[in-house]
Design a protein around this motif. Structure first.
Motif, PDB file in Angstrom:
ATOM      1  N   ALA E  11       0.838  -1.202   0.000  1.00 35.97           N
ATOM      2  CA  ALA E  11       0.000   0.000   0.000  1.00 35.97           C
ATOM      3  C   ALA E  11       0.878   1.258   0.000  1.00 35.97           C
ATOM      4  CB  ALA E  11      -0.916  -0.014   1.212  1.00 35.97           C
ATOM      5  N   ILE E  12       1.999   1.189   0.709  1.00 41.55           N
ATOM      6  CA  ILE E  12       2.924   2.333   0.756  1.00 41.55           C
ATOM      7  C   ILE E  12       3.475   2.605  -0.635  1.00 41.55           C
ATOM      8  CG2 ILE E  12       5.251   2.970   1.525  1.00 41.55           C
ATOM      9  CD1 ILE E  12       4.473   1.633   4.267  1.00 41.55           C
ATOM     10  N   GLY E  13       3.838   1.536  -1.336  1.00 47.02           N
ATOM     11  CA  GLY E  13       4.354   1.708  -2.692  1.00 47.02           C
ATOM     12  C   GLY E  13       3.300   2.320  -3.605  1.00 47.02           C
ATOM     13  N   GLU E  14       2.075   1.812  -3.509  1.00 49.46           N
ATOM     14  CA  GLU E  14       1.003   2.330  -4.352  1.00 49.46           C
ATOM     15  C   GLU E  14       0.709   3.791  -4.016  1.00 49.46           C
ATOM     16  OE1 GLU E  14      -0.234   0.809  -6.933  1.00 49.46           O
ATOM     17  OE2 GLU E  14      -1.583   2.474  -7.410  1.00 49.46           O
ATOM     18  N   ALA E  16       2.696   6.061  -2.997  1.00 48.21           N
ATOM     19  CA  ALA E  16       3.694   6.960  -3.590  1.00 48.21           C
ATOM     20  C   ALA E  16       3.319   7.256  -5.041  1.00 48.21           C
ATOM     21  CB  ALA E  16       5.072   6.329  -3.511  1.00 48.21           C
ATOM     22  N   ILE E  17       2.950   6.219  -5.768  1.00 51.39           N
ATOM     23  CA  ILE E  17       2.576   6.411  -7.175  1.00 51.39           C
ATOM     24  C   ILE E  17       1.376   7.338  -7.273  1.00 51.39           C
ATOM     25  CG2 ILE E  17       1.648   5.251  -9.214  1.00 51.39           C
ATOM     26  CD1 ILE E  17       3.386   2.836  -8.503  1.00 51.39           C
ATOM     27  N   ARG E  18       0.389   7.113  -6.402  1.00 50.62           N
ATOM     28  CA  ARG E  18      -0.808   7.964  -6.418  1.00 50.62           C
ATOM     29  C   ARG E  18      -0.451   9.408  -6.093  1.00 50.62           C
ATOM     30  NH1 ARG E  18      -5.506   4.910  -6.665  1.00 50.62           N
ATOM     31  NH2 ARG E  18      -4.872   2.772  -7.195  1.00 50.62           N
ATOM     32  N   ALA E  19       0.642   9.598  -5.369  1.00 49.72           N
ATOM     33  CA  ALA E  19       1.044  10.959  -4.997  1.00 49.72           C
ATOM     34  C   ALA E  19       1.933  11.573  -6.081  1.00 49.72           C
ATOM     35  CB  ALA E  19       1.765  10.947  -3.665  1.00 49.72           C
ATOM     36  N   GLY E  20       2.057  10.857  -7.184  1.00 51.06           N
ATOM     37  CA  GLY E  20       2.831  11.421  -8.286  1.00 51.06           C
ATOM     38  C   GLY E  20       4.330  11.212  -8.154  1.00 51.06           C
ATOM     39  N   CYS E  21       4.707  10.298  -7.285  1.00 50.63           N
ATOM     40  CA  CYS E  21       6.129   9.974  -7.172  1.00 50.63           C
ATOM     41  C   CYS E  21       6.414   8.719  -7.980  1.00 50.63           C
ATOM     42  CB  CYS E  21       6.528   9.737  -5.713  1.00 50.63           C
ATOM     43  SG  CYS E  21       8.191   9.050  -5.570  1.00 50.63           S
ATOM     44  N   LEU E  22       7.160   8.874  -9.061  1.00 49.66           N
ATOM     45  CA  LEU E  22       7.434   7.736  -9.942  1.00 49.66           C
ATOM     46  C   LEU E  22       8.897   7.329  -9.894  1.00 49.66           C
ATOM     47  CD1 LEU E  22       5.257   8.671 -13.040  1.00 49.66           C
ATOM     48  CD2 LEU E  22       4.660   7.322 -11.025  1.00 49.66           C
ATOM     49  N   ASN E  23       9.593   7.777  -8.868  1.00 51.88           N
ATOM     50  CA  ASN E  23      11.021   7.470  -8.771  1.00 51.88           C
ATOM     51  C   ASN E  23      11.330   6.821  -7.429  1.00 51.88           C
ATOM     52  OD1 ASN E  23      11.644   8.951 -11.284  1.00 51.88           O
ATOM     53  ND2 ASN E  23      10.993  10.693 -10.035  1.00 51.88           N
ATOM     54  N   TYR E  24      11.862   5.622  -7.495  1.00 55.00           N
ATOM     55  CA  TYR E  24      12.129   4.854  -6.283  1.00 55.00           C
ATOM     56  C   TYR E  24      13.527   4.269  -6.341  1.00 55.00           C
ATOM     57  CZ  TYR E  24      11.512   1.106  -2.783  1.00 55.00           C
ATOM     58  OH  TYR E  24      11.636   0.267  -1.706  1.00 55.00           O
ATOM     59  N   PHE E  25      14.299   4.546  -5.313  1.00 55.58           N
ATOM     60  CA  PHE E  25      15.650   3.998  -5.172  1.00 55.58           C
ATOM     61  C   PHE E  25      15.707   3.306  -3.811  1.00 55.58           C
ATOM     62  CE2 PHE E  25      15.875   7.774  -7.789  1.00 55.58           C
ATOM     63  CZ  PHE E  25      16.750   7.432  -8.826  1.00 55.58           C
ATOM     64  N   ALA E  26      16.169   2.076  -3.761  1.00 57.29           N
ATOM     65  CA  ALA E  26      16.207   1.399  -2.465  1.00 57.29           C
ATOM     66  C   ALA E  26      17.127   0.193  -2.492  1.00 57.29           C
ATOM     67  CB  ALA E  26      14.795   0.965  -2.066  1.00 57.29           C
TER      68      ALA E  26
END
Ligand SMILES: Cc1ncc(C[n+]2csc(CCOP(=O)(O)OP(=O)(O)O)c2C)c(N)n1
Ligand SMILES: Cc1ncc(C[n+]2csc(CCOP(=O)(O)OP(=O)(O)O)c2C)c(N)n1
Ligand code: SF4
Ligand code: SF4
Ligand code: SF4
Ligand code: SF4
Ligand code: SF4
Ligand code: SF4
Ligand SMILES: [Mg+2]
Ligand SMILES: [Mg+2]
Lengths: 183, 77, 359, 245, 359, 245, 183, 77
Positions: E11-14, E16-26
């Protein structure tokens, strides 16, 4: 009683060293001492300076904005620091590189052509010792004999330099004697 | 003669790299200190300069520029 | 031994050797690189180990490995370097490694600057790493005190099997002051056979030792944390140290300050006294454990109207001061960070101003 | 046969803080000339290291980020992944890249991140006053190897260009120097080639430049050039170590 | 959008996408790796960037680089991984990078364990890195709240140009609960031309941007720190959030608790109420800024005899509770760490026992 | 031609937590046999990684330290520097050694630290449930490369043995596997050689062992052996890459 | 009203899945639900279990020590968890793998040879659905039809498995009906 | 015949590696589960065993041991 001496000049003029020598001499005489260098931005290329604090009781703030005395080895440092010196202090000016004076009447201005004198002694690098000797001779902030020994110790590992620096001590002392008190 | 070789004496740090690479031994260190406390390089024998830019290429402080001067001459092309 | 005039950084290096620590791992960083440069010369002379690690991360685990097999080890660094040791500090504390670290703080955050600062108070006292752990943190106010604290640090680290950090600011490292080394003093390495991985064969009980931090069973991990907590509670009982200045006067203002900053305050206090205003100071020598009772008592003094935490930071120790004062008196903060150490005059103005406001 | 010479646009007028004769200045100029010639100043982001070149951004006239010690390649990765249209380069010293930042540069190179690294190898930690680097030569004295680098304890100097060239991922890797005008010209061509590979979105590119540190080597600038030629170039061989096929 | 049953991590990952964040580094680490695994599938579908970095250290600087050129970025990790980002967090905060981080805490210190914990409170709220900086820290108590906080985090990060951290425990990440995504919501990336290094050419004012953290001049560095401080002070004014439970009753005991722990407390409070003992709870939703006034007011209620900070740690938030209560009431702590979450029964016993002692 | 076989002394009786058919178990046994044969159990310190082998110390009967993820080589360095008389080895997975711990292993190898590394390369992050590692094969599906490793984005797999062998500092570097009895025997000889170089205080030594992770590869243990032979060994060539001269 | 169901068995028996299916079904029916997995030490090899909490009001503690019901798919989990079940709950025992009972009189013990039934249906992996269906049929914790739809949805992406699982649902329901209530 | 081949069925995880490498096809997976829930390997055709230790060498769980038995026979040396 606490007094502070600021030494300032170009990097490479041996500024930090004479500060350390004065501090050691004062320590030998049983004073509390502190030597605070400038480090950081100024380091590379620019002006180098340090402050020596000499006191008969534990030293509080090591941060001194207004020193009692100043030894200025080049023009930028004279211009930068002369105004900060407390009234009544000694300001030594390396007149070989500094054509001007402080214009202050409330301090004892001592002009010594340290660089020329050092050149005369055959090694320009001893200009710092000339200036130190002259300053101490004038300010009497530490005993001249103690200073002489401290300089000897400082150069203990470079024995060949001791004669040169002893000459520098004499020359500096003499220069102080020759130059008129105050201004 | 078509090119103007200029050393900005207050940018110069007197490192001597230009002097070392000058094919014509045009450059020397001057005896008067600049505002920064350095002894800058200068063209001791400007007439010998062939404007090869070797000094410009080696100068770490971009203190040397060579510009074309108005009057074009053979040496200039 | 006679007094010698020494730079703080060099004195710290010498102090470690005098305390019987002949192993040093570090990565260079201003304003403490002189420690490494000093020990790079000195340690080979005394048959010690000097190693410049490839990074502070690696250094922290070199300390772990070496101390976990029973050796005395020291590292020194400055703010950003300590941040890179955060994971390592959490691990070393969990694994109960008796290491000694010196942080000669510089201005932060980020690359910040290289001038004196006290901005790492939180990091040092609350634990910059993850999980429940504490470092024993000591803050010297002079080169001589730095030497003494470094020497005590090794025995404290071994007493608690916990890392000890000396938190100094750039001035402590860069200043030259006369120092005296108790030349006889040389703490005897305590016997670590009970836990050190120093080779089964060398131990009476030829059972193997294991140094680890993983406890998959929740009860085991909880018990491990309770064990660690019991050590911190014991530190709070036995190791709290602080100093006071002009504390027997009927001070209207209590200053809490440490390290170089406290020396500036002393000068300010003298001047204010001369000008007829009594100000007292409490100087924590241990930042963890923090002198909570001491501060509470000093703040509760009848004459005291206000407490001021003076730090070279934007307000960190002040939180511990607030906790300690427990609402007895208004608690104020004054600080600056960047490297420009507040002057006595500045402190005097602040004291007068805040006293005025409070009344 | 005369030529004109003037300061590139990508370089600012600021007077540098570098010591007299430090070749960092030459390398800055080359990068600026290449950026001018490729006309990419408007979309270039430079990344300054922690090292003497930390203030590099004062001498360039385009967007810059200042890295943490050794982490410039990770920052460049972050930028290129979210903004592949930007031209990104890191400018790193040998302590920065070969010591604390070794992992970041190797992983970035191995992932084939499409940025360029200008690697300034002066065999010492300049900014902090001359400590030993992984690139310091055997027996070379530094403040942390006062008796000379002892290869028994510190190992041999790391040759980054060779190391990176062994990775299977395509890349452009070469080593140059700037101690003589002819080398300066070659170094510039290599930097241009590196930026061009990036422009074409081809591969990761790195140009190692064997540089000087007169101050911490305790030499005059010209002595430093000679020592570089005699000692460093004997171990750090110039040339192209890898090109993307 | 309809309710879906989702694991917290996914849900956290989703969110972020809904918030317009399309960049993930981890970098992977239990118990939050499902975020990475989810986004490794999802981001390519929406044309986003997924990158598994080589280490948490590298990841922290990938975030720096990406956010400093104006992109929205997210990372997620767990305790030891966050420690490795300490230096990076200090840098990102100093450079004013609006990044969002999620820490799904596990047991510490060291490798510790992988079960739920709240042992990173200090690290998150006091700053694990060096220098004066703060993260805005939010602590969700349910999967739904985690989603909402993640989505708000991006706008808050951009409002303050400061990193925002979501501090959850392993259960928040591992639990499945029904969640609803406000599917229209999609924060518009704010214009970052004023500071982002997104290429001079793309900006009206064709002057270059510089993102840095070095300020060699002490006054500049001090001013920079004052600027940062002003942001934290503003957060204290505008962003404090907390929730209460059974707060209108005449509670004799006030519990302060957050995250999963607070849900256990709610059950305990219900049971105690049924058994005739009134207990109130204040649940900080922002840990920094901490609800100091709220806690002070709640503790000062006449009926309240004692305040207990209940945490899955050895006593961290309790220090902020003490500061806030300012001696109005005795402040106690109860906690456990290791992963074995205290049960409602346990809490009930603790409440009764501590209440007995205090009276 | 019959032979006897029994559990080595250096191995404990504990039942391992490894999945059925996981070759970590075989490698543990080889290390234990070598330690028995060299008679060094009394002065050996092992270092467990963070990875599936984190609990390795439960299966050995001598001193052990448990590392942080990737940092075992730094810990080994710390031990060997202060206690050169101890025999030290790190046991590391590919995520541990080639991803987060890349810098530590390379610097330790380059300094010539006199310890031994047993590097277990199973081309995936086992413990955390099968994420991509730097060693994951092109197109190999993992939980973080669900569409297969894309070499355009992730680059080619890192070959650690080859990489370390390029360093100038003398060392012993070889790659083996344990997927067939004959390979198991060779692997054991290599491990023994590595420990022997340490015994002689000669050099750093590392044996990479291409291993399996049936669970995260989604295969039966025997399928995993075959996939290893067919896919992994084609890229990770077995052999000695470097010996100290 | 809140009730909790614990599902426990070997890793690989599909324990977490049936827990999730039950939670989804309950959510469909408008209940508040929570699904709490076991993660950590047990994961590799050993027993896997999860707890599903179903309530008509917000769920407080997600940590359940004493569940209302238990679905035990293998012997170790029955032995480990049966004693924790609250009186009055249902305990489903996969009698194919578990030769014993709970010996408790205060709960409703439901023996279902789930594994054998699944084998009978031609796919041993559907044993979990058989058990789930039987448990729901007996406990009535959610509506059986809703459960049926939820299972369909769960396998929407593996359509070919739907018939098998529908059979499993029937078989489970039937098994529950056949087996004597209580014990 | 001089050697005793033993499989500790409760250590065995039934991975089958030994079966795969046995040159004599001696081993098989048993049908009854062990205490750990695995189906262990056993010697289906012990007589064929040549005690080559291939299975021991491949067993990740050290579940197999081969010991010499009292009576020495030719096969034993
Ligand atoms: C984490 C961290 N560690 C150490 C330092 C101190 N430091 C600054 S620059 C530097 C080395 C620079 O050397 P190099 O990269 O070779 O650059 P050069 O100055 O030689 O050009 C070091 C160790 C730092 N700033 N941050
Ligand atoms: C700092 C840190 N980051 C991440 C993790 C999580 N983690 C544990 S093991 C592991 C990877 C293990 O993979 P590998 O090294 O290949 O060992 P394997 O399990 O495959 O044998 C990771 C990422 C951690 N424990 N610490
Ligand atoms: S241009 Fe050529 S000839 Fe003229 S000064 Fe420079 S180097 Fe010498
Ligand atoms: S190279 Fe440049 S800086 Fe150096 S001396 Fe010549 S002009 Fe001056
Ligand atoms: S210290 Fe060395 S590298 Fe740094 S500026 Fe001076 S010469 Fe150049
Ligand atoms: S997960 Fe893979 S590496 Fe780990 S124990 Fe299982 S099979 Fe072995
Ligand atoms: S010893 Fe050889 S023959 Fe006998 S079972 Fe094992 S592998 Fe087969
Ligand atoms: S190899 Fe070992 S564990 Fe695997 S089946 Fe054979 S005996 Fe059992
Ligand atoms: Mg360098
Ligand atoms: Mg692996």
């Amino acid at each position: 009683m606490q007094s502070e001496v600021m030494f300032a000049g170009f990097g490479g003029q041996g500024i930090l060293l004479i500060g350390k020598i004065l501090a050691s001499a004062a320590m030998e005489q049983g004073f509390q001492v502190g030597w605070i260098p400038s480090y950081g931005p100024e380091m590379r290329g620019g002006t180098a300076y340090c402050t020596v604090v000499i006191s008969d009781r534990p030293i509080g703030s090591p941060i001194i904005r207004n020193p009692k005395h100043l030894v200025a080895m080049n023009r930028p440092s004279l211009e930068k620091f002369a105004p900060m010196v407390k009234p009544g202090g000694v300001i030594l000016i390396n007149s070989s590189l500094i054509p001007v004076g402080t214009g202050r009447k409330d301090i004892d201005e001592l002009k010594v052509p340290a660089t020329d004198i050092a050149n005369g002694l055959g090694n320009i690098r001893s200009a710092n010792i000339v200036a130190l000797a002259a300053f101490v001779a004038r300010s009497k902030i530490v005993d001249f004999e103690v200073l002489r020994n401290t300089v000897k110790e400082e150069f203990a590992h470079k024995k060949n330099l001791i004669p040169l620096n002893m000459d520098a001590m004499e020359a500096g002392q003499k220069a102080a004697a020759d130059s008129p008190a105050g201004s | 003669m078509g090119y103007q070789h200029t050393i900005d004496s207050n940018r110069c740090k007197g490192c001597g790299l230009c002097i070392a690479v000058c094919p014509k031994k045009v450059l020397e260190i001057s005896t008067d200190v600049n505002t920064k406390g350095y002894f800058p390089a200068y063209q001791a024998r400007p007439a010998d300069c062939i404007h090869c830019t070797a000094c410009c290429i080696m100068c770490p402080d971009v203190a040397i520029t060579i510009t074309e001067t108005a009057e074009k001459t053979s040496a200039g092309k | 031994m006679a007094k010698v005039l020494m730079k703080g950084n060099e004195a710290i290096g010498e102090a470690a050797i005098r305390a019987g620590c002949l192993n040093y791992f570090a990565y260079p960083i201003t304003p403490q690189t002189e420690v490494a440069e000093y020990l790079a010369r000195r340690l080979p002379e005394v048959g010690g180990v000097f190693l410049q690690g490839e990074s502070e991360v690696a250094v922290s685990y070199m300390l772990f490995g070496a101390s976990a097999c029973g050796a005395r080890v020291l590292t020194t660094s400055s703010s950003p370097g300590i941040s890179l040791m955060s994971e390592g500090l959490s691990y070393m504390t969990a694994a109960q490694c008796p290491v000694v670290l010196v942080n000669i703080m510089r201005g932060g955050p980020g690359l910040g600057g290289i001038l004196p600062s006290q901005g790492d108070y939180f990091q040092a006292t609350k634990g910059g790493g993850h999980g429940d752990y504490r470092l024993l943190v000591m803050a010297p106010a002079s080169v001589q005190e730095a030497v003494e604290m470094v020497m005590q640090a090794f025995s404290l680290a071994e007493k608690y099997r916990n890392p000890v950090m000396i938190l100094g600011d750039g001035l402590i490292g860069q200043m030259m002051e006369p120092v005296e080394f108790p030349d006889e003093y040389k703490a005897e390495p305590s016997n670590k056979d009970a836990w050190a991985t120093n080779g089964m064969g060398t131990r009476k009980s030829r059972t193997r030792n294991l140094v680890k931090t993983l406890y998959l069973d929740p009860d085991e991990l909880n018990n491990h944390n309770l064990l660690l907590k019991s050590k911190y509670d014991r530190m709070k009982q036995e190791e709290v140290r602080f100093d006071t200045y002009n504390a027997d006067s009927d001070y209207q203002v209590l200053i809490v300050s440490y390290g170089t900053m406290s020396r500036v305050c002393i000068t300010a206090i003298d001047n204010l006294k001369a000008a007829g205003l009594e100000v007292g100071m409490l100087r924590p020598q241990t930042l963890f454990p923090f002198p909570e009772k001491g501060v509470h008592a000093a703040a509760s003094k009848k004459s005291c109207k206000i407490v001021i935490s003076v730090e070279m930071s934007m307000g960190q120790m002040v939180e511990d001061v607030e906790r300690s004062v427990k609402g007895q008196r208004p608690v104020e903060w004054y600080g600056k960070c960047g490297g420009d150490v507040p002057t006595p005059e500045e402190i005097m103005d602040v004291v007068r101003a805040k006293l005025k406001q409070s009344s | 046969m005369g030529k004109t010479y003037k300061k590139p646009e990508a370089l600012s007028d600021n007077y540098t803080h570098y010591c007299p004769g430090c070749t960092h200045g030459i390398i800055h100029r080359l990068v600026a000339e290449v950026i001018d010639e490729l006309g990419i100043r408007d979309r270039t982001v430079g990344i300054a290291p922690v090292g003497c070149a930390v203030l590099a951004y004062n001498y360039f006239t385009f967007d810059f980020q200042e890295a943490a010690h050794g982490r410039a390649p990770a920052m460049a990765t972050g930028i290129k992944r979210v903004r592949p249209d930007l031209m990104v380069f890191t400018y790193q010293g040998d302590g920065d890249l070969a010591s604390i930042g070794l992992s970041e540069i190797i992983h970035a190179a191995n992932r084939g991140e499409k940025f360029t690294t200008v690697f300034v190898n002066n065999a010492v930690y300049g900014m902090t006053g001359g400590q030993m680097a992984p690139t310091t030569m055997p027996d070379q004295r530094t403040t942390t190897s006062p008796y000379g680098r002892n290869v028994e304890e510190a190992g041999m100097p790391i040759r980054m260009a060779e190391l990176l060239a062994t990775l299977a991922t395509p890349s452009y890797i070469s080593r140059h120097t700037v101690i003589r005008p002819k080398y300066v010209i070659r170094a510039k061509n290599a930097i241009k080639k590196a930026f061009t590979y990036q422009l074409e979105n081809r591969c990761f590119s790195l140009v190692e430049i064997v540089s000087t540190c007169p101050t911490n080597w305790g030499m005059t600038p010209t002595e430093a050039l000679d020592w570089t030629e005699e000692k460093l170039l004997a171990y750090y061989k110039l040339g192209e170590y890898k090109t993307p096929e």
